[in-house]
Design a protein around this motif. Structure first.
Motif, PDB file in Angstrom:
ATOM      1  N   HIS A 211     -21.659  69.939  26.204  1.00  0.00           N
ATOM      2  CA  HIS A 211     -22.019  70.316  24.843  1.00  0.00           C
ATOM      3  C   HIS A 211     -23.573  70.018  24.360  1.00  0.00           C
ATOM      4  CE1 HIS A 211     -20.720  66.131  24.704  1.00  0.00           C
ATOM      5  NE2 HIS A 211     -21.660  65.926  23.634  1.00  0.00           N
ATOM      6  N   ASP A 212     -24.154  69.512  25.402  1.00  0.00           N
ATOM      7  CA  ASP A 212     -25.795  68.817  24.769  1.00  0.00           C
ATOM      8  C   ASP A 212     -26.555  70.187  25.063  1.00  0.00           C
ATOM      9  OD1 ASP A 212     -28.119  67.933  24.896  1.00  0.00           O
ATOM     10  OD2 ASP A 212     -27.430  65.727  25.465  1.00  0.00           O
ATOM     11  N   LEU A 213     -26.984  70.391  24.013  1.00  0.00           N
ATOM     12  CA  LEU A 213     -27.685  71.931  24.089  1.00  0.00           C
ATOM     13  C   LEU A 213     -29.134  71.558  24.564  1.00  0.00           C
ATOM     14  CD1 LEU A 213     -27.181  73.869  20.752  1.00  0.00           C
ATOM     15  CD2 LEU A 213     -25.645  73.611  22.997  1.00  0.00           C
ATOM     16  N   ALA A 214     -29.674  70.251  24.275  1.00  0.00           N
ATOM     17  CA  ALA A 214     -31.125  69.925  24.860  1.00  0.00           C
ATOM     18  C   ALA A 214     -31.104  69.845  26.345  1.00  0.00           C
ATOM     19  CB  ALA A 214     -31.582  68.874  24.031  1.00  0.00           C
ATOM     20  N   LEU A 253     -27.446  76.022  17.811  1.00  0.00           N
ATOM     21  CA  LEU A 253     -28.613  75.697  17.889  1.00  0.00           C
ATOM     22  C   LEU A 253     -29.293  74.976  16.806  1.00  0.00           C
ATOM     23  CD1 LEU A 253     -30.395  78.557  19.706  1.00  0.00           C
ATOM     24  CD2 LEU A 253     -29.682  76.675  20.742  1.00  0.00           C
ATOM     25  N   ALA A 254     -28.731  75.350  15.302  1.00  0.00           N
ATOM     26  CA  ALA A 254     -29.227  74.698  14.313  1.00  0.00           C
ATOM     27  C   ALA A 254     -28.526  73.315  14.160  1.00  0.00           C
ATOM     28  CB  ALA A 254     -28.919  75.579  13.183  1.00  0.00           C
ATOM     29  N   SER A 255     -27.306  73.275  14.733  1.00  0.00           N
ATOM     30  CA  SER A 255     -26.589  71.886  14.671  1.00  0.00           C
ATOM     31  C   SER A 255     -27.111  70.885  15.624  1.00  0.00           C
ATOM     32  CB  SER A 255     -25.051  72.254  14.760  1.00  0.00           C
ATOM     33  OG  SER A 255     -24.633  73.141  13.983  1.00  0.00           O
ATOM     34  N   ASP A 453     -20.265  52.355  16.119  1.00  0.00           N
ATOM     35  CA  ASP A 453     -20.451  52.202  17.558  1.00  0.00           C
ATOM     36  C   ASP A 453     -20.227  53.565  18.288  1.00  0.00           C
ATOM     37  OD1 ASP A 453     -20.623  51.504  20.047  1.00  0.00           O
ATOM     38  OD2 ASP A 453     -18.738  50.280  20.293  1.00  0.00           O
ATOM     39  N   GLU A 454     -21.470  54.248  18.245  1.00  0.00           N
ATOM     40  CA  GLU A 454     -21.932  55.593  18.722  1.00  0.00           C
ATOM     41  C   GLU A 454     -20.830  56.533  18.227  1.00  0.00           C
ATOM     42  OE1 GLU A 454     -24.050  56.274  21.114  1.00  0.00           O
ATOM     43  OE2 GLU A 454     -24.268  54.540  22.190  1.00  0.00           O
ATOM     44  N   PRO A 455     -20.971  56.672  16.882  1.00  0.00           N
ATOM     45  CA  PRO A 455     -19.851  57.274  16.164  1.00  0.00           C
ATOM     46  C   PRO A 455     -19.726  58.806  16.496  1.00  0.00           C
ATOM     47  CG  PRO A 455     -21.495  56.905  14.883  1.00  0.00           C
ATOM     48  CD  PRO A 455     -21.865  56.257  16.075  1.00  0.00           C
ATOM     49  N   VAL A 456     -20.924  59.352  17.179  1.00  0.00           N
ATOM     50  CA  VAL A 456     -21.050  60.863  17.271  1.00  0.00           C
ATOM     51  C   VAL A 456     -21.191  61.308  18.818  1.00  0.00           C
ATOM     52  CG1 VAL A 456     -21.499  61.458  14.848  1.00  0.00           C
ATOM     53  CG2 VAL A 456     -23.380  61.084  16.574  1.00  0.00           C
ATOM     54  N   SER A 457     -21.323  60.314  19.446  1.00  0.00           N
ATOM     55  CA  SER A 457     -21.892  60.671  21.252  1.00  0.00           C
ATOM     56  C   SER A 457     -20.840  61.392  21.736  1.00  0.00           C
ATOM     57  CB  SER A 457     -22.269  59.599  21.759  1.00  0.00           C
ATOM     58  OG  SER A 457     -21.044  58.614  21.908  1.00  0.00           O
ATOM     59  N   ALA A 458     -19.496  61.268  21.388  1.00  0.00           N
ATOM     60  CA  ALA A 458     -18.253  62.291  22.054  1.00  0.00           C
ATOM     61  C   ALA A 458     -18.231  63.560  21.800  1.00  0.00           C
ATOM     62  CB  ALA A 458     -17.188  61.223  22.175  1.00  0.00           C
ATOM     63  N   LEU A 459     -19.083  63.786  20.565  1.00  0.00           N
ATOM     64  CA  LEU A 459     -18.759  65.219  19.805  1.00  0.00           C
ATOM     65  C   LEU A 459     -19.843  66.268  20.148  1.00  0.00           C
ATOM     66  CD1 LEU A 459     -17.857  63.508  16.251  1.00  0.00           C
ATOM     67  CD2 LEU A 459     -16.153  64.019  18.138  1.00  0.00           C
ATOM     68  N   ASP A 460     -19.276  67.476  19.990  1.00  0.00           N
ATOM     69  CA  ASP A 460     -20.209  68.717  20.093  1.00  0.00           C
ATOM     70  C   ASP A 460     -21.081  68.743  19.013  1.00  0.00           C
ATOM     71  OD1 ASP A 460     -18.669  69.504  22.472  1.00  0.00           O
ATOM     72  OD2 ASP A 460     -17.142  70.444  21.481  1.00  0.00           O
ATOM     73  N   ALA A 461     -22.122  69.560  19.263  1.00  0.00           N
ATOM     74  CA  ALA A 461     -23.258  69.482  18.438  1.00  0.00           C
ATOM     75  C   ALA A 461     -22.970  69.858  16.985  1.00  0.00           C
ATOM     76  CB  ALA A 461     -24.256  70.532  18.994  1.00  0.00           C
ATOM     77  N   THR A 462     -22.287  70.803  16.700  1.00  0.00           N
ATOM     78  CA  THR A 462     -21.708  71.307  15.338  1.00  0.00           C
ATOM     79  C   THR A 462     -21.040  70.302  14.691  1.00  0.00           C
ATOM     80  OG1 THR A 462     -20.158  72.548  16.093  1.00  0.00           O
ATOM     81  CG2 THR A 462     -21.948  73.823  15.787  1.00  0.00           C
ATOM     82  N   GLY A 469     -23.417  64.422   8.575  1.00  0.00           N
ATOM     83  CA  GLY A 469     -23.625  64.623   7.101  1.00  0.00           C
ATOM     84  C   GLY A 469     -22.392  63.998   6.217  1.00  0.00           C
ATOM     85  N   LEU A 470     -21.278  63.791   6.662  1.00  0.00           N
ATOM     86  CA  LEU A 470     -20.151  62.992   5.938  1.00  0.00           C
ATOM     87  C   LEU A 470     -20.790  61.582   6.016  1.00  0.00           C
ATOM     88  CD1 LEU A 470     -17.323  62.932   4.948  1.00  0.00           C
ATOM     89  CD2 LEU A 470     -16.589  62.437   6.991  1.00  0.00           C
ATOM     90  N   LEU A 471     -21.291  60.967   6.893  1.00  0.00           N
ATOM     91  CA  LEU A 471     -21.545  59.676   6.648  1.00  0.00           C
ATOM     92  C   LEU A 471     -22.707  59.360   5.797  1.00  0.00           C
ATOM     93  CD1 LEU A 471     -21.509  58.632  10.602  1.00  0.00           C
ATOM     94  CD2 LEU A 471     -19.822  57.693   8.734  1.00  0.00           C
ATOM     95  N   VAL A 472     -23.649  60.480   5.582  1.00  0.00           N
ATOM     96  CA  VAL A 472     -24.740  60.142   4.920  1.00  0.00           C
ATOM     97  C   VAL A 472     -24.188  60.273   3.267  1.00  0.00           C
ATOM     98  CG1 VAL A 472     -26.734  61.381   3.935  1.00  0.00           C
ATOM     99  CG2 VAL A 472     -26.245  61.041   6.263  1.00  0.00           C
TER     100      VAL A 472
END
Length: 531
Positions: A211-214, A253-255, A453-462, A469-472
């Protein structure tokens, strides 16, 4: 060029649900790396498991054809197909801890792979090959690795052992299913280098599920984009990423924090695109002064945190960055009072944390909550969202039953989940939805500080972009202070105001994000930025 793998009209379903894969057709060119990308639930892993015939019991191939080197694999019975595994098709799973037997040494498990594949090699030749293969993937002392048990190795070392196992029989095809998703970026690079080294040496074709596009952009020749079980786009990865034709590919790609306009975007560029931070918004919520923490006995102690000093102003996001074993998690546990320092001062929300006892710690944790990396593991699978989100309210005896129910409904609104989800259980939610539930639970007591603690590392890009965005938004609405633990500077560039880079327990550099990202002073920071 004749493809090594040809899939035609493959349809796979689980039970009576809608198909997880629907009439999927694609070719995998021989000798290249083909990346399969898409969000969680797009069918990536189902495709991989269908090829190696490792679908769970509920999974059924309803239609379609899978060919390897021109042979229709559907014509083989289970016993005949097992002969292909290892010798013709290798597999690198996502989770090395779950894939290695904790009761056997690494050597025993690698040798067992030869026995199961019916290898004609003698025991001496097997050991000779294993030593050579382990050196190829970066182990300087193969004999020590062969004698070790899995728990004695780091996550990256365990994954390189699985890479060795997948390539050991010299298969024509190796499928790597999210081989770096559980690893820090620098460790993940080591694993990918190991895969590329083995692939080049043995002329193997690789299918990389990610799921890591880069990561896909840097490591693959071809790409297949899956959306809800269908192939929406495929082709040379440079062309697809530079000029995506399908709207879903463009949204992926945009995400991605590291991808923009069809090219890999640097972390520095990411930072320049976000709003300038507001600066120090208030008095410190967290103050660490000369903090050190050791684990182990006096003779074999490990210095996990070494003379750390940092300050987190109220209403800001402070990011602590480093690879696995750098001391990030121990530092966050010191902040929450889950560990006590051997030396130095820890003040959180005006409280001297090391002096707090049971009642004081309970009061602290009402004001300081944590959101973990894996929402599936941190949420009780037996409880509905009503019970999960309302649990802190019950623990602190806040409100009547009706008031707690109303608070749960308000919290679901706050994290943008439908109130109708209140009776669902975690297994009925996507990864992003589960993480929103974890955030709602952390906010139940109206805390002032969240440790992420790594709150998004297990999630796909979008999904990752949506949760960030929610956290912000929540920070702006509620005036929260965030202490973000992460290994990804791209995420830091998106959301943080200040950052500290940590390695081997020490802080190498810290300061405003724009200074550290645009003008890094340490080679280690530059290496993280380059990933």
């Amino acid at each position: 060029m004749t493809p090594l793998v040809r899939i035609d009209g493959l349809t796979v379903a689980y039970g009576h649900r809608a198909p997880a894969l629907s009439s999927v057709s694609l070719d995998v060119p021989a000798g290249q790396v083909t990346a399969v990308i898409g969000e969680s639930g797009s069918g990536k892993s189902t495709l991989a498991h269908a090829v190696v015939r490792l679908l769970p019991p509920a999974g059924r191939v309803l239609a379609g054809r899978i060919e390897l080197s021109g042979e229709d694999l559907g014509g083989r019975g289970d016993k005949a197909f097992r002969a292909l595994r290892g010798r013709h098709i290798g597999f690198v799973p996502q989770d090395p801890i779950a894939s290695l037997n904790p009761t056997k040494t690494v050597g025993a498990q690698l040798r067992e792979a030869f026995a199961l594949a019916g290898s004609p090699l003698t025991a001496a030749l097997v050991d000779e090959r294993l030593r050579a293969d382990l050196r190829d993937v970066g182990f300087a002392d193969p004999d020590t690795v062969l004698a070790a048990y899995p728990h004695q190795l780091s996550g990256g070392m365990r994954q390189r052992v699985l890479v060795t196992m997948a390539f050991s029989q010299r298969p024509e095809l190796v499928i790597a299913d999210e081989p770096t998703s559980a690893l820090d970026v620098l460790v993940g690079q080591e694993v990918l280098r190991a895969i590329h080294t083995a692939r080049a040496r043995h002329d193997t074709t690789v299918v990389l599920i990610t799921h890591d596009l880069a990561l896909a952009r840097r490591n693959a020749d071809q790409v297949v984009v899956l959306d809800r079980g269908e192939v929406v786009e495929s082709g040379p990865i440079a062309e697809v990423f530079a000029d995506p034709r399908h709207a879903y590919t463009r949204s992926l790609l945009a995400s991605s924090p590291r991808i923009a306009a069809g090219r890999v975007r640097s972390v520095a560029e990411t930072y320049r695109r976000r709003e300038s931070p507001a600066g120090d918004a208030g008095e410190p919520v967290i103050e660490l002064t000369g903090v050190s923490k050791r684990f182990g006995t006096a003779r074999r102690a490990t210095l996990a945190v070494d003379d750390v000093t940092l300050s987190v102003p109220r209403g800001t996001t402070f990011a602590l960055v480093g690879e696995s074993g750098s001391g990030k998690t121990t530092t966050s546990r010191l902040v929450l009072g889950l560990e006590r320092p051997d030396r130095g001062g820890v003040r959180v929300l005006g409280l001297d944390v090391p002096t707090l006892r049971r009642r004081g710690l309970r009061a602290l944790r009402r004001q300081a909550q944590i959101v973990y990396q894996s929402p599936f593991e941190s949420l009780n699978p037996r409880l509905s969202l009503r019970g999960i989100v309302g649990e802190p309210l019950e623990a602190y005896r806040i409100g009547t039953r009706a008031e707690r129910a109303a608070r749960v409904a308000d919290l679901l609104d706050l994290v943008r989940l439908p109130r109708s989800f209140v009776d669902r259980k975690p297994a009925e939610l996507s990864g992003g939805q589960r993480q929103r539930v974890a955030i709602a639970r952390a906010l139940a007591l109206a805390p002032k500080l969240l440790v992420l603690d790594e709150p998004v590392s297990a999630l796909d890009a979008t999904i990752q972009a949506a949760v960030l965005g929610l956290l912000v938004e929540l920070q702006r609405e509620l005036g929260l202070t965030y202490f973000l633990v992460t290994h990804d500077l791209a995420v830091v560039a998106e959301v943080a105001d200040r950052v500290a880079v940590m390695r081997a327990g020490r802080i190498l550099e810290q300061g405003p994000v724009e200074e550290v990202i645009l003008r890094p002073g340490q080679d280690y920071t530059r290496a993280l930025l380059a990933v």
